[in-house]
Design a protein around this motif. Structure first.
Motif, PDB file in Angstrom:
ATOM      1  N   ASN A 125       7.824   5.210  22.584  1.00 33.23           N
ATOM      2  CA  ASN A 125       8.303   4.695  21.288  1.00 33.23           C
ATOM      3  C   ASN A 125       7.244   4.893  20.208  1.00 33.23           C
ATOM      4  O   ASN A 125       7.538   5.258  19.063  1.00 33.23           O
ATOM      5  N   ALA A 132       7.389   6.981  16.747  1.00 31.25           N
ATOM      6  CA  ALA A 132       7.132   6.423  15.416  1.00 31.25           C
ATOM      7  C   ALA A 132       6.007   7.174  14.690  1.00 31.25           C
ATOM      8  O   ALA A 132       5.864   7.045  13.471  1.00 31.25           O
ATOM      9  N   ASP A 136       0.456   1.080  17.279  1.00 30.34           N
ATOM     10  CA  ASP A 136       0.421   2.412  16.644  1.00 30.34           C
ATOM     11  C   ASP A 136       0.348   2.233  15.133  1.00 30.34           C
ATOM     12  O   ASP A 136       0.581   1.127  14.634  1.00 30.34           O
ATOM     13  N   GLY A 157       6.237   1.425  11.537  1.00 25.90           N
ATOM     14  CA  GLY A 157       6.342  -0.044  11.605  1.00 25.90           C
ATOM     15  C   GLY A 157       7.757  -0.514  11.897  1.00 25.90           C
ATOM     16  O   GLY A 157       8.648   0.291  12.190  1.00 25.90           O
ATOM     17  N   VAL A 176      15.355  -4.065  11.785  1.00 24.06           N
ATOM     18  CA  VAL A 176      15.113  -3.450  13.108  1.00 24.06           C
ATOM     19  C   VAL A 176      14.561  -4.518  14.071  1.00 24.06           C
ATOM     20  O   VAL A 176      14.981  -4.633  15.217  1.00 24.06           O
ATOM     21  N   LEU A 187      15.638  -5.513  18.017  1.00 24.14           N
ATOM     22  CA  LEU A 187      14.790  -4.688  18.892  1.00 24.14           C
ATOM     23  C   LEU A 187      15.194  -4.707  20.371  1.00 24.14           C
ATOM     24  O   LEU A 187      15.285  -3.672  21.011  1.00 24.14           O
ATOM     25  N   PHE A 190      20.508  -0.644  21.094  1.00 26.81           N
ATOM     26  CA  PHE A 190      20.109  -0.587  19.675  1.00 26.81           C
ATOM     27  C   PHE A 190      19.054   0.516  19.514  1.00 26.81           C
ATOM     28  O   PHE A 190      18.008   0.479  20.166  1.00 26.81           O
ATOM     29  N   GLY A 208      17.641   8.951  21.523  1.00 21.63           N
ATOM     30  CA  GLY A 208      17.432   7.569  22.029  1.00 21.63           C
ATOM     31  C   GLY A 208      18.728   6.940  22.514  1.00 21.63           C
ATOM     32  O   GLY A 208      19.791   7.215  21.974  1.00 21.63           O
ATOM     33  N   GLY A 256      18.645   3.450  23.244  1.00 23.70           N
ATOM     34  CA  GLY A 256      18.537   2.022  22.841  1.00 23.70           C
ATOM     35  C   GLY A 256      18.412   1.092  24.035  1.00 23.70           C
ATOM     36  O   GLY A 256      18.736  -0.089  23.951  1.00 23.70           O
ATOM     37  N   GLY A 262      15.372   1.329  26.120  1.00 23.33           N
ATOM     38  CA  GLY A 262      13.955   1.275  26.498  1.00 23.33           C
ATOM     39  C   GLY A 262      13.345  -0.112  26.421  1.00 23.33           C
ATOM     40  O   GLY A 262      12.828  -0.629  27.418  1.00 23.33           O
ATOM     41  N   LEU A 263      13.421  -0.749  25.260  1.00 16.78           N
ATOM     42  CA  LEU A 263      12.788  -2.074  25.098  1.00 16.78           C
ATOM     43  C   LEU A 263      13.514  -3.143  25.920  1.00 16.78           C
ATOM     44  O   LEU A 263      12.870  -4.021  26.491  1.00 16.78           O
ATOM     45  N   PHE A 289       3.265  -3.805  20.379  1.00 20.30           N
ATOM     46  CA  PHE A 289       4.078  -4.484  21.417  1.00 20.30           C
ATOM     47  C   PHE A 289       3.106  -5.095  22.416  1.00 20.30           C
ATOM     48  O   PHE A 289       2.225  -4.415  22.930  1.00 20.30           O
TER      49      PHE A 289
HETATM   50  P1  ADP Z   1      15.162   4.184  21.815  1.00 21.33           P
HETATM   51  O1  ADP Z   1      13.739   4.482  21.947  1.00 21.33           O
HETATM   52  O2  ADP Z   1      16.032   4.872  22.794  1.00 21.33           O
HETATM   53  O3  ADP Z   1      15.676   4.112  20.449  1.00 21.33           O
HETATM   54  P2  ADP Z   1      14.188   1.618  22.324  1.00 21.33           P
HETATM   55  O4  ADP Z   1      14.831   0.364  22.865  1.00 21.33           O
HETATM   56  O5  ADP Z   1      13.001   2.055  23.053  1.00 21.33           O
HETATM   57  O6  ADP Z   1      15.304   2.688  22.283  1.00 21.33           O
HETATM   58  O7  ADP Z   1      13.809   1.364  20.854  1.00 21.33           O
HETATM   59  C1  ADP Z   1      14.713   0.808  19.990  1.00 21.33           C
HETATM   60  C2  ADP Z   1      14.297   1.018  18.587  1.00 21.33           C
HETATM   61  O8  ADP Z   1      13.136   0.304  18.250  1.00 21.33           O
HETATM   62  C3  ADP Z   1      13.937   2.355  18.260  1.00 21.33           C
HETATM   63  O9  ADP Z   1      15.077   3.159  17.939  1.00 21.33           O
HETATM   64  C4  ADP Z   1      13.043   2.187  17.041  1.00 21.33           C
HETATM   65  O10 ADP Z   1      13.799   2.080  15.873  1.00 21.33           O
HETATM   66  C5  ADP Z   1      12.400   0.927  17.268  1.00 21.33           C
HETATM   67  N1  ADP Z   1      11.067   1.097  17.724  1.00 21.33           N
HETATM   68  C6  ADP Z   1      10.639   1.005  18.969  1.00 21.33           C
HETATM   69  N2  ADP Z   1       9.298   1.177  19.053  1.00 21.33           N
HETATM   70  C7  ADP Z   1       8.876   1.370  17.800  1.00 21.33           C
HETATM   71  C8  ADP Z   1       7.613   1.626  17.231  1.00 21.33           C
HETATM   72  N3  ADP Z   1       6.467   1.688  17.960  1.00 21.33           N
HETATM   73  N4  ADP Z   1       7.538   1.781  15.867  1.00 21.33           N
HETATM   74  C9  ADP Z   1       8.664   1.709  15.124  1.00 21.33           C
HETATM   75  N5  ADP Z   1       9.900   1.448  15.607  1.00 21.33           N
HETATM   76  C10 ADP Z   1      10.017   1.309  16.950  1.00 21.33           C
END
Ligand code: ADP
Length: 615
Positions: A514, A518, A544, A548, A553, A557, A562, A570, A572, A574-575, A600
């Motif tokens: 992620n 970014a 990072d 941001g 967002v 998250l 999402f 993506g 949505g 991962g997190l 994070f």
């Molecule tokens: P994906 O990576 O598949 O979009 P994630 O759940 O990993 O799904 O992330 C969701 C969203 O969170 C991302 O689409 C992004 O908008 C935001 N995001 C995650 N990590 C960061 C980051 N380090 N900086 C900015 N936005 C982030």
């Protein structure tokens, strides 16, 4: 007054009343019974004494009439000369001596003593005029005379019996015998009986107690007293009234007397039962006094005994009643206790039934939950796996690119090597083969790490070395890192975390991936991995300096699916997956906006050995 005080007081009064009533009744009954017994006994004694007196008198009844048979006595009555008188005197003296009487004498028709047994004595009756004596008048009237009196000459008390003496059918004189009755008194005294004889005037002429003698039992009128004084029947005796305090007639011939006897101190000793009987041929009354003291004493004893018995019985009755009440109270208390017990048991049974029912329900619920949990865990594992595969999918282009490069190099190198071998340039061919080997090894490493990442991990627990996990994640992301210049700062300790190794790698691949996303197109892009201990846990921050986290967002998250990334880049997940993997290992994952970029924070428990090591 309270009921508690009133009741015993009432009972005490009742008991006292009962005892008094019973003792009084017993006393009266006992007195009555005693009097009856005493009367019976008295009747017998009275009979005995009456007989005694009557027989004593009757012994001499015939004696005066006997002189009628003596011719000299009759001659004396006809011609009272000295020779006849002497002869009769002697005769009478002899007769008196033989019969044991006090005196025997003969009166002429005028009442003068012609001859007497005591003619020799100085106080002889001879010549005395006794015409005033009733026994003279009675005899002159042709009746036998009976008279008790005190002798006018010598003042000796005696019983006078007289009989008319007839000459030629005409009463020419009176024969008189005076007897002594004193021996009767001695007999009474000897028998210990209180007896007296009162004559027709109510004067006691004979008595077992000498002080009673010549007392009157009824008050005499003055006129009567004068008459008696003139008759000299009782000589000069004053005839006092017998000291009788009270007198109550119980039945005819039966009286209750209270004497004021100075000799007896106790009042009971002066109480007597007086029984009287008239003697035959006289107007005398013989009275027997039976002391009531013994009767009274016995009655007292009986009354006391009755009172004691009644009191004891009543107390026993009260005690029995109290005991009965106590037993009844105990029984009712026991019954109440039993009722309460059975009620309690019933309630317990009900409650137990309720509890076992709810227990059953809970067990069923637990089973359901377990089942749901199993299903959930299965789904979660599937999801994790899907997430991994998604990551691999995302990386497939760069991995393919990564593998293509060595493949192209291999192709060129292997072709060149064949040519070098044909030319005999063995050294160069050997160097090429060495490079080929290195390239194959690198390719094997890439596929190996991919295989290990894709491996299914079913368990949340386990141990993961942080440094190894970071290395593996960076290795997987290497193609992307090499495409864009990104500085990776490593400021963490090589700690052992309580989480499965591949799960930690998966989290790190997500977070660093992620960050790299970014950082695309960001100058001086930097990923900073910093760690610090927090008690038994370890906190790893992946920061990072990218675009941001805008507010809209940040709110979504951790929601599944999402994503802000273009389609195909993506999913949505991962997190969402990373947070759930951390939670499964008792850890947390939180986002932290930075003035420049995003951070994070992953917090995971340290392994126990690790903790010990660092303490
Ligand atoms: P994906 O990576 O598949 O979009 P994630 O759940 O990993 O799904 O992330 C969701 C969203 O969170 C991302 O689409 C992004 O908008 C935001 N995001 C995650 N990590 C960061 C980051 N380090 N900086 C900015 N936005 C982030």
């Amino acid at each position: 007054m309270s009921v508690r005080i009133r009741k015993p007081l009432f009972l005490s009064c009742l008991l006292l009343g009962l005892v008094l009533l019973c003792s009084t009744l017993t006393y009266q009954f006992s007195v009555q019974h005693g009097i009856d017994a005493l009367r019976e006994q008295g009747n017998r004694q009275l009979e005995l004494h009456t007989r005694g007196v009557e027989s004593e008198i009757e012994r001499f009844v015939w004696l005066p009439g006997l002189l009628q048979l003596n011719p000299v006595t009759l001659q004396l009555l006809q011609s009272p000369d000295a020779s006849h008188q002497l002869e009769v005197n002697r005769y009478l003296a002899a007769m008196n001596e033989r019969s044991g009487t006090l005196a025997i004498y003969v009166l002429d028709s005028g009442g003068r003593v012609l001859a007497s047994s005591n003619w020799r004595r100085s106080d002889s009756y001879v010549g005395e005029d006794l015409s005033f004596r009733p026994y003279y008048t009675d005899a002159m009237a042709g009746r036998p005379g009976r008279f008790y009196g005190i002798g006018s000459t010598i003042g000796e008390a005696g019983y006078y019996l007289s009989s008319p003496l007839r000459v030629n059918g005409r009463i020419a004189g009176v024969a008189v015998v005076k007897v002594r009755l004193g021996q009767l008194e001695a007999g009474w005294r000897k028998a210990g009986a209180d007896v007296f004889i009162a004559d027709e005037n109510g004067v006691i002429i004979l008595a077992s107690k000498p002080r009673w003698r010549l007392n009157v039992i009824h008050p005499l009128s003055q006129e009567r007293r004068n008459q008696l004084a003139q008759s000299l029947q009782y000589h000069w005796a004053s005839l006092p009234l017998l000291q009788l305090k009270s007198r109550r007639t119980l039945s005819p011939g039966l009286d209750r007397w209270e004497l004021s006897d100075p000799d007896v101190a106790a009042p009971e000793g002066r109480l007597f039962l007086a029984q009287s009987r008239t003697l035959n041929d006289t107007r005398w009354q013989l009275t027997l006094l039976s002391p009531l003291a013994a009767v009274k004493a016995a009655a007292w004893t009986h009354a006391m005994l009755a009172a004691t018995i009644v009191a004891v019985l009543t107390l026993l009755l009260i005690a029995w009643n109290e005991r009965r009440k106590v037993i009844a109270t105990r029984l009712s208390a026991r019954e109440a206790l039993q009722a309460a017990n059975s009620e309690l048991e019933r309630r317990i049974e009900e409650r137990t039934a309720d509890l076992s029912a709810s227990n059953e329900r809970l067990l069923a619920e637990i089973r359901e939950r377990e089942l749901a949990e199993q299903t959930l865990r299965k789904a979660q594992n599937e999801l994790i796996q899907a997430g991994k595969l998604a990551v691999i999918g995302q990386m497939s282009t760069s991995i393919a690119h990564e593998l293509n490069q060595p493949l192209a190099a291999l192709r060129t190198l292997s072709g060149n090597t064949v040519k070098f071998l044909a030319r005999g340039a063995y050294d160069t061919a050997a160097a090429n083969l060495k490079t080929i080997g290195e390239l194959v090894e690198r390719m094997g490493k890439i596929t190996g790490s991919l295989r290990s990442f894709a491996r299914r991990s079913e368990h949340a627990d386990g141990q993961a070395r942080l440094e190894t996990a970071v290395d593996a994640a960076l290795f997987l992301l290497q193609p992307r890192l090499s495409r864009h210049p990104v500085t990776v700062q490593r400021e963490f300790d090589d700690v052992l975390l309580a989480i499965d190794q591949t799960r930690l790698e998966q989290i790190l691949v997500n977070l660093i991936g992620n960050a790299l996303d970014a950082l695309q197109g960001v100058p001086a892009a930097c990923v900073r991995l910093s760690g610090q201990r927090d008690g038994g846990r370890y906190q790893l921050t992946v920061a990072d300096n990218g675009g941001g986290l805008p507010e809209q967002v940040r709110q979504h998250l951790f929601e599944p699916f999402f994503t802000t990334k273009p389609q195909g880049s993506g999913l949505g997940l991962g997190l969402t997956l990373s947070a759930s993997l951390a939670a499964a290992a008792n850890g947390t994952l939180q986002a932290q906006p930075l003035p420049q970029g995003a951070a994070f924070v992953l917090q995971l428990p340290l392994c126990p050995e690790q903790e010990l090591h660092h303490v």
